[in-house]
Design an enzyme around this catalytic site. Structure first.
Site, short mmCIF file in Angstrom:
data_model
loop_
_atom_site.label_atom_id
_atom_site.label_comp_id
_atom_site.label_asym_id
_atom_site.label_seq_id
_atom_site.Cartn_x
_atom_site.Cartn_y
_atom_site.Cartn_z
N ASP A 161 41.27 44.17 46.26
CA ASP A 161 41.18 42.73 46.46
C ASP A 161 42.50 42.17 47.02
OD1 ASP A 161 39.40 40.37 45.72
OD2 ASP A 161 41.25 39.79 44.70
N ASP B 159 36.12 47.80 42.38
CA ASP B 159 36.98 46.72 42.88
C ASP B 159 38.28 46.78 42.09
OD1 ASP B 159 37.57 44.24 44.28
OD2 ASP B 159 35.39 43.98 44.36
N GLU C 273 41.19 44.81 51.16
CA GLU C 273 40.84 43.48 51.70
C GLU C 273 42.13 42.85 52.22
OE1 GLU C 273 38.61 39.36 50.37
OE2 GLU C 273 40.17 40.21 49.12
N HIS D 268 30.19 39.15 49.33
CA HIS D 268 29.94 38.11 48.34
C HIS D 268 30.70 36.82 48.59
CE1 HIS D 268 33.66 40.00 47.29
NE2 HIS D 268 33.93 39.03 46.44
N ASP D 269 31.59 36.81 49.58
CA ASP D 269 32.35 35.60 49.91
C ASP D 269 31.86 34.94 51.19
OD1 ASP D 269 34.12 36.02 47.77
OD2 ASP D 269 35.46 37.26 49.00
#
Ligand code: NOJ
Length: 593
Positions: free
Chosen positions: A208, A106, A269, A345-346
């Site tokens: 991210d 990440d 993302e 994870h969100d």
């Protein structure tokens, strides 16, 4: 041995790969502190190898005060002590490579932690050499913050910094100051830290909120106010800071300076990204990244324009989901690349959100969703726990939650906006990020399902004694078995990686029908997104593709409901799909008489 392939070319390794996301805090704890860690991950690599995934995306493991579970990095070159050491990291990476898996880290460079040395320096004085690494503005004449934006985790995006008499910008928590990509020196720092990990052997990055790095500056250096949708309060600022004017320039510089020199997988993302941007960014000839995580299909169960954002619940309408997916399929086929996901994870758990998590349908609908998602063109991402159909958690109270976004929203919605506490908790149960963050239940025995021998940082799903890896893996008709099958199919049938994806009966509110075609290959996928039996027919246009004197016969390739097999073998007209059933069929041409 892993072979390199030219970036973006047909046949690039990541086009037929399936990725698996690990959220390290909740995956496996090796040392009993209740928090997952790198050695825990290494100990579970056989599970991933059996599943067949070729890529692991690891959520942040860098040094961090953990204000946002690691998405607030205080040292980009160090591992957080609770996760282990660089030596543990190297061992994990070597173990992945030895299994033919690649590791995608990440990359969180829209913001850092306020404990990063850059920020500690930057905030000390306006003359400090690091000051320009962050985004500073003077107060308005009355001392108020420079604009009306509300941060993603509530409160103003502007935080006062006494030593310099300025505000700094933070799109997330006040402990996540945004980095200033206008600064060439900052960009050089980012290129250097990317090289640090690539030279260590990592195989790419998930980036991210990467489309937030260029802010929409006005000529006078202001960030414009957001439109007022909630009079008397701060206004959602998120949309304002996505897809700024220099985004492509920064990404192309990254590609030139770093990515072109390595064989990587890059996935950005990109909240609020449109298909046009998706194409611009992922076109291998002129773009910069291999693929994006877009959000359009994730936003369909929220009321558009509602200032409560994702928490404003609305039932999902299947035609919206199918049309959205199809728009991305059509736009990127042949000129870009999609990533495919229903979970991370969100996000809440897909079996609860898109399927049915009642005991009678949980496994079947999780298998159907797997078939449906993996039937699209793109690189699928499986999020830990999805491969056993883990459902959402029935959080009884806010005390059960740990996520900063959820806790802040709860406090402000009830304390400041006076919203109904029962409705707020219902929204948290449906959309809260902690749904995805309960620890992996590895076994059905205590005390904590094999996740830790200590006290887990967040409670396990209350049904972990019934829903756990050991049990699901032992079931030939379990969820794991279905994912394993789909991953294996993608590896050997180029039609799944490269074939054109077409959606049929897009207006149907319970059935999803897709076809994939490549050369002479034609595959059909039919899924029932409802609790009643449905009948489906082969779309006429596909039937005609058999040619005069020929017809199609169906060969089952993946079936969510094993009992569907006999029916699936031949009948394509008026075939009956049980509740939540999905079928992936290969069509074979036979003489029609
Ligand atoms: C997106 C990440 O996925 C999320 O977990 C995080 O809170 C924000 N970006 C801020 O880094």
């Amino acid at each position: 041995m892993i072979a390199a392939t030219r970036r973006g070319a047909v046949g690039a390794w990541w086009r037929s790969a399936v990725a698996y996301q690990i959220y390290p805090r909740s995956f496996c704890d090796s040392d009993g502190d209740g928090i997952g860690d790198l050695r825990g991950i290494t100990s579970k690599l056989d599970h991933l190898q059996d599943l067949g995934v070729q890529v692991v995306w690891l959520s942040p493991v860098y040094a961090s005060p953990q204000d946002d579970n690691g998405y607030d990095i205080s040292d980009y070159r160090a591992i957080a002590p609770e996760y282990g050491t660089l030596a543990d990291f190297d061992e994990m990476l070597a173990a992945m490579h030895a299994r033919g898996m690649r590791l995608v880290m990440d990359l969180v460079v829209n913001h850092s932690s306020d404990e990063h040395v850059w920020f500690r320096q930057a905030r000390s004085s306006r003359d400090n050499p690091f000051h320009d690494h962050y985004i500073w503005r003077d107060p308005k004449p009355d001392g108020a913050p420079p604009n009306n934006w509300e941060a993603a985790f509530n409160g103003s995006v502007w935080e006062w910094n006494e030593p310099t008499g300025e505000y700094y910008l933070h799109m997330f928590s006040r402990r996540q100051p945004d980095l200033n990509w206008e600064s060439p020196a900052l960009r050089q720092e980012v290129w250097a830290l990317m090289r640090f990990w690539l030279d260590r052997g990592v195989d790419g990055f998930r980036m991210d909120v990467i489309n937030m790095i260029s802010k929409p500056w006005e000529a006078d250096g202001r960030l414009p106010d957001a439109p007022v949708v909630r009079p008397g309060f701060l206004q959602p600022g998120f949309a304002m800071s996505c897809n700024g004017p220099r985004l492509m320039e920064f990404l192309r510089e990254m590609r030139r300076e770093v990515l072109d020199h390595y064989d990587t997988l890059t996935v950005g993302e990109a909240p609020m990204a449109t298909v046009r941007q998706g194409r611009e960014i992922t076109d291998p000839r002129t773009g910069a990244l291999d693929m994006l995580f877009q959000f359009e299909h994730m936003d369909l169960d929220s009321i558009p324009g509602d200032p409560r954002g994702k928490w404003a619940l609305k039932p999902l309408h299947l035609p919206d989901l199918k049309r959205t997916m199809q728009r991305w399929q059509d736009a990127l086929h042949g000129c870009g690349w999609n990533s495919l996901y229903l979970s991370n994870h969100d996000q809440p758990r897909p079996v609860s959100r898109f399927g049915c998590d009642e005991p009678a349908h949980r496994v079947g609908s999780a298998r159907m969703l797997a078939i449906w998602l993996h039937a699209h063109q793109g690189t699928p991402y499986i999020y830990q726990g999805e491969e056993i159909g883990l459902p959402n958690t029935p959080f009884a109270s806010i005390e059960d939650c740990r996520d900063i976004e959820t806790l802040n929203m709860h406090r402000i919605a009830i304390g400041e906006r006076g919203e109904d506490p029962a409705e707020v908790m219902a929204a948290i149960r449906a959309k809260g990020r902690d749904n995805a963050r309960t620890p992996m239940p590895w076994s059905g025995t205590g005390p904590h399902a094999g996740f830790t021998r200590g006290t887990p940082w967040i409670d396990l799903h209350p049904h972990w004694r019934e829903i756990h890896v050991e049990r699901d893996r032992a079931d030939p008709h379990g969820v794991f078995a279905m994912y394993r099958r789909l991953i294996a199919l993608r590896r050997v049938h180029p039609v799944l990686a490269e074939g054109r994806c077409e959606g049929w009966a897009l207006d149907h509110s319970r059935l999803a029908i897709l076809s994939r075609s490549l050369g002479d290959e034609l595959w059909l996928v039919a899924c029932n997104f409802g609790g009643d039996t449905e009948t489906f027919d082969l779309p006429e246009e596909l039937a005609l593709r058999a040619g005069t004197g020929w017809r199609w016969l169906a060969e089952p390739m993946a079936l969510s409901h094993p009992a569907g097999a006999p029916d699936a073998h031949a009948r394509l007209q008026g075939a009956r799909l049980a509740p939540w059933e999905g079928r992936m069929l290969r069509l074979c041409r036979v003489p029609s008489s």
